[in-house]
Scaffold this active site. Structure first.
Site, PDB file in Angstrom:
ATOM      1  N   ASP A 142       0.853  -1.196   0.000  1.00 46.67           N
ATOM      2  CA  ASP A 142       0.000   0.000   0.000  1.00 46.67           C
ATOM      3  C   ASP A 142       0.884   1.239   0.000  1.00 46.67           C
ATOM      4  OD1 ASP A 142      -2.455  -1.241   0.032  1.00 46.67           O
ATOM      5  OD2 ASP A 142      -2.735  -1.079   2.190  1.00 46.67           O
ATOM      6  N   MET A 143       0.353   2.344  -0.508  1.00 47.68           N
ATOM      7  CA  MET A 143       1.112   3.603  -0.474  1.00 47.68           C
ATOM      8  C   MET A 143       0.467   4.525   0.555  1.00 47.68           C
ATOM      9  SD  MET A 143       3.842   4.849  -1.642  1.00 47.68           S
ATOM     10  CE  MET A 143       4.387   4.244  -3.244  1.00 47.68           C
ATOM     11  N   ARG A 192      -0.834  -0.905  -8.874  1.00 46.30           N
ATOM     12  CA  ARG A 192      -2.207  -0.505  -8.553  1.00 46.30           C
ATOM     13  C   ARG A 192      -2.279   1.020  -8.634  1.00 46.30           C
ATOM     14  NH1 ARG A 192      -3.585  -1.962  -2.707  1.00 46.30           N
ATOM     15  NH2 ARG A 192      -3.992  -3.990  -3.620  1.00 46.30           N
ATOM     16  N   LYS A 195      -6.491   7.067  -6.776  1.00 49.32           N
ATOM     17  CA  LYS A 195      -6.420   8.536  -6.756  1.00 49.32           C
ATOM     18  C   LYS A 195      -5.567   9.022  -5.590  1.00 49.32           C
ATOM     19  CE  LYS A 195     -10.881   9.376  -8.970  1.00 49.32           C
ATOM     20  NZ  LYS A 195     -12.199  10.062  -8.891  1.00 49.32           N
TER      21      LYS A 195
HETATM   22  P1  FDA Z   1     -14.001   9.055  -5.972  1.00 47.27           P
HETATM   23  O1  FDA Z   1     -14.118   8.804  -4.506  1.00 47.27           O
HETATM   24  O2  FDA Z   1     -13.527  10.372  -6.454  1.00 47.27           O
HETATM   25  O3  FDA Z   1     -15.408   8.756  -6.613  1.00 47.27           O
HETATM   26  C1  FDA Z   1     -15.578   8.981  -8.002  1.00 47.27           C
HETATM   27  C2  FDA Z   1     -16.938   8.519  -8.462  1.00 47.27           C
HETATM   28  O4  FDA Z   1     -17.073   7.114  -8.228  1.00 47.27           O
HETATM   29  C3  FDA Z   1     -18.107   9.143  -7.746  1.00 47.27           C
HETATM   30  O5  FDA Z   1     -18.408  10.416  -8.236  1.00 47.27           O
HETATM   31  C4  FDA Z   1     -19.190   8.119  -8.016  1.00 47.27           C
HETATM   32  O6  FDA Z   1     -19.685   8.268  -9.334  1.00 47.27           O
HETATM   33  C5  FDA Z   1     -18.446   6.828  -7.940  1.00 47.27           C
HETATM   34  N1  FDA Z   1     -18.521   6.276  -6.609  1.00 47.27           N
HETATM   35  C6  FDA Z   1     -17.600   6.362  -5.656  1.00 47.27           C
HETATM   36  N2  FDA Z   1     -18.018   5.735  -4.569  1.00 47.27           N
HETATM   37  C7  FDA Z   1     -19.232   5.253  -4.827  1.00 47.27           C
HETATM   38  C8  FDA Z   1     -20.163   4.519  -4.084  1.00 47.27           C
HETATM   39  N3  FDA Z   1     -19.909   4.163  -2.857  1.00 47.27           N
HETATM   40  N4  FDA Z   1     -21.312   4.177  -4.666  1.00 47.27           N
HETATM   41  C9  FDA Z   1     -21.585   4.556  -5.916  1.00 47.27           C
HETATM   42  N5  FDA Z   1     -20.724   5.269  -6.676  1.00 47.27           N
HETATM   43  C10 FDA Z   1     -19.562   5.603  -6.139  1.00 47.27           C
HETATM   44  N6  FDA Z   1      -5.365   5.125  -1.359  1.00 47.27           N
HETATM   45  C11 FDA Z   1      -4.090   5.393  -0.965  1.00 47.27           C
HETATM   46  O7  FDA Z   1      -3.760   6.557  -0.725  1.00 47.27           O
HETATM   47  N7  FDA Z   1      -3.179   4.368  -0.849  1.00 47.27           N
HETATM   48  C12 FDA Z   1      -3.481   3.078  -1.138  1.00 47.27           C
HETATM   49  O8  FDA Z   1      -2.628   2.195  -1.022  1.00 47.27           O
HETATM   50  C13 FDA Z   1      -4.817   2.790  -1.570  1.00 47.27           C
HETATM   51  N8  FDA Z   1      -5.188   1.512  -1.900  1.00 47.27           N
HETATM   52  C14 FDA Z   1      -6.426   1.311  -2.473  1.00 47.27           C
HETATM   53  C15 FDA Z   1      -6.749   0.043  -2.964  1.00 47.27           C
HETATM   54  C16 FDA Z   1      -7.947  -0.149  -3.640  1.00 47.27           C
HETATM   55  C17 FDA Z   1      -8.253  -1.503  -4.179  1.00 47.27           C
HETATM   56  C18 FDA Z   1      -8.856   0.929  -3.803  1.00 47.27           C
HETATM   57  C19 FDA Z   1     -10.136   0.761  -4.552  1.00 47.27           C
HETATM   58  C20 FDA Z   1      -8.540   2.166  -3.292  1.00 47.27           C
HETATM   59  C21 FDA Z   1      -7.352   2.375  -2.614  1.00 47.27           C
HETATM   60  N9  FDA Z   1      -7.033   3.619  -2.087  1.00 47.27           N
HETATM   61  C22 FDA Z   1      -5.735   3.846  -1.667  1.00 47.27           C
HETATM   62  C23 FDA Z   1      -8.085   4.673  -1.933  1.00 47.27           C
HETATM   63  C24 FDA Z   1      -8.145   5.599  -3.136  1.00 47.27           C
HETATM   64  O9  FDA Z   1      -6.985   6.399  -3.187  1.00 47.27           O
HETATM   65  C25 FDA Z   1      -9.372   6.519  -3.079  1.00 47.27           C
HETATM   66  O10 FDA Z   1      -9.339   7.301  -1.917  1.00 47.27           O
HETATM   67  C26 FDA Z   1     -10.707   5.797  -3.129  1.00 47.27           C
HETATM   68  O11 FDA Z   1     -10.651   4.668  -3.958  1.00 47.27           O
HETATM   69  C27 FDA Z   1     -11.795   6.734  -3.673  1.00 47.27           C
HETATM   70  O12 FDA Z   1     -11.480   7.155  -4.981  1.00 47.27           O
HETATM   71  P2  FDA Z   1     -12.274   6.715  -6.319  1.00 47.27           P
HETATM   72  O13 FDA Z   1     -11.254   6.504  -7.387  1.00 47.27           O
HETATM   73  O14 FDA Z   1     -13.099   5.543  -6.050  1.00 47.27           O
HETATM   74  O15 FDA Z   1     -13.078   7.991  -6.724  1.00 47.27           O
END
Ligand code: FDA
Length: 316
Positions: A142-143, A192, A195
């Site tokens: 993880d980062m 991986r 954002k």
């Molecule tokens: P964001 O939260 O901006 O959402 C974008 C869009 O997605 C929304 O507008 C909506 O349309 C849709 N959406 C999002 N959530 C929804 C919901 N619950 N229901 C319906 N629609 C929804 N971070 C980090 O700093 N270090 C790490 O190592 C990791 N590791 C990691 C692993 C994995 C497998 C994931 C999925 C995520 C991480 N993260 C992470 C977290 C990541 O950085 C981030 O904070 C979250 O994934 C939220 O970002 P999104 O890309 O989902 O978009």
């Protein structure tokens, strides 16, 4: 102090309150909410969640909750929890071919310990990688916040000398990430792309969601065009669609990349992606540290609050 700072401070206060934790744990409704994002505290809960995901062709990456430990005993406990988990996944036939892999936070393995922290965390990670190798699966680092990026990428290089399948996480909000993607887009490299979830200063990170999203697409283009194995970690429908289009453009076989989402978030979309023949991996956090994990995630970035709240009302 503005409203989001107030919210952040309140959540951080709450994250330290044992009384609030007990109240939340005992309240049937909130307990249900927690269970939606964290399947449980025991190894058996993580194994059960992995087995359930497998029934719908979803893969898993499992995180034993905890971070920023300043206690060697706790760091050793975390290592042991991973060793037990990997043994149980193997026993349940859930680890072969990387089906159930693990995600590690180096800060949970002792990276912040004074003196030899970096060395201790690396040694713990190495032991976990050996257990993963024995179980026929993989590990992703993880980062965490930007002050640890160089140390984590250095640990990645070290671990890959013995375990070339160790994966990295790149956060598109960091200004450096395009360059990191270029460095990592080589054969055998599992990356991986997410954002990013920490509150970072403008000097190192894009602040607006538009900038973070366009940076994500730039990073994705580099990874999809390269020879590595991109892991598209986002719930964002636009980014998921763009990833599919880029994979098609580069004539990538579905086995050469995968999608990833968090446990309990957009489960129907997860199943849809798996049903159409793509690889879909779900990040499962488990362990006793769930309370601080949830509260700190919300506090680190108030936008995450709406992220979790939206999940409560949306099942799509
Ligand atoms: P964001 O939260 O901006 O959402 C974008 C869009 O997605 C929304 O507008 C909506 O349309 C849709 N959406 C999002 N959530 C929804 C919901 N619950 N229901 C319906 N629609 C929804 N971070 C980090 O700093 N270090 C790490 O190592 C990791 N590791 C990691 C692993 C994995 C497998 C994931 C999925 C995520 C991480 N993260 C992470 C977290 C990541 O950085 C981030 O904070 C979250 O994934 C939220 O970002 P999104 O890309 O989902 O978009």
């Amino acid at each position: 102090m503005n409203a989001s700072d107030l919210l952040r401070n309140s959540l951080l206060q709450l994250s330290k309150s044992g009384t609030v934790r007990t109240t939340i744990e005992r309240a049937p409704v909130s307990r249900g909410v927690v269970r939606r994002f964290v399947p449980g505290e025991a190894t058996a809960d993580a194994v059960r969640a992995t087995a359930e995901l497998r029934m719908t062709n979803r893969l898993a990456t499992i995180d034993y909750l905890g971070e920023d430990t300043l206690d060697l005993t706790q760091a050793i406990h975390t290592r042991d929890a991973y060793l037990e988990l990997l043994a149980e996944l193997k026993r349940a036939d859930l680890s072969q071919l990387g089906m159930g892999e693990v995600s590690l936070k180096l800060s949970a393995l002792g990276q912040m310990l004074p003196g030899d922290g970096t060395k201790i965390a690396l040694e713990h990670a190495r032991e976990i990688c050996q257990a993963a190798d024995d179980a026929g699966t993989t590990v992703t680092l993880d980062m965490e916040d930007h002050t640890t990026t160089d140390a984590t990428l250095e640990a990645l290089r070290e671990l890959r000398q013995d375990f070339p399948w160790v994966g990295a996480v790149i956060q598109s909000y960091l200004r450096r990430s395009e360059a990191d993607c270029r460095d990592l887009a080589h054969e055998g490299s599992r990356v991986r792309l997410c954002k990013g979830a920490y509150k970072e200063p403008e000097s190192v990170a894009y602040q607006s969601s538009e900038d973070v999203d366009t940076a994500y697409v730039r990073c994705l283009k580099i990874l999809m065009a390269g020879d590595g194995y991109p892991m598209v970690a986002s719930h964002d429908p636009r980014l998921v669609e763009i990833a599919g289009a880029l994979a098609a453009h580069h004539r990538r076989d579905p086995q050469t990349y995968e999608y990833q989402m968090l446990y309990g978030i957009r489960p129907e979309e997860q199943k849809r992606i798996a049903d159409r023949g793509n690889q879909m991996r779900v990040y499962i956090p488990y362990g006793e540290e769930w309370y601080g994990y949830l509260m700190r995630r919300l506090a680190e970035r108030p936008r995450n609050l709406s992220f979790f709240l939206k999940s409560l009302i949306s099942k799509k």
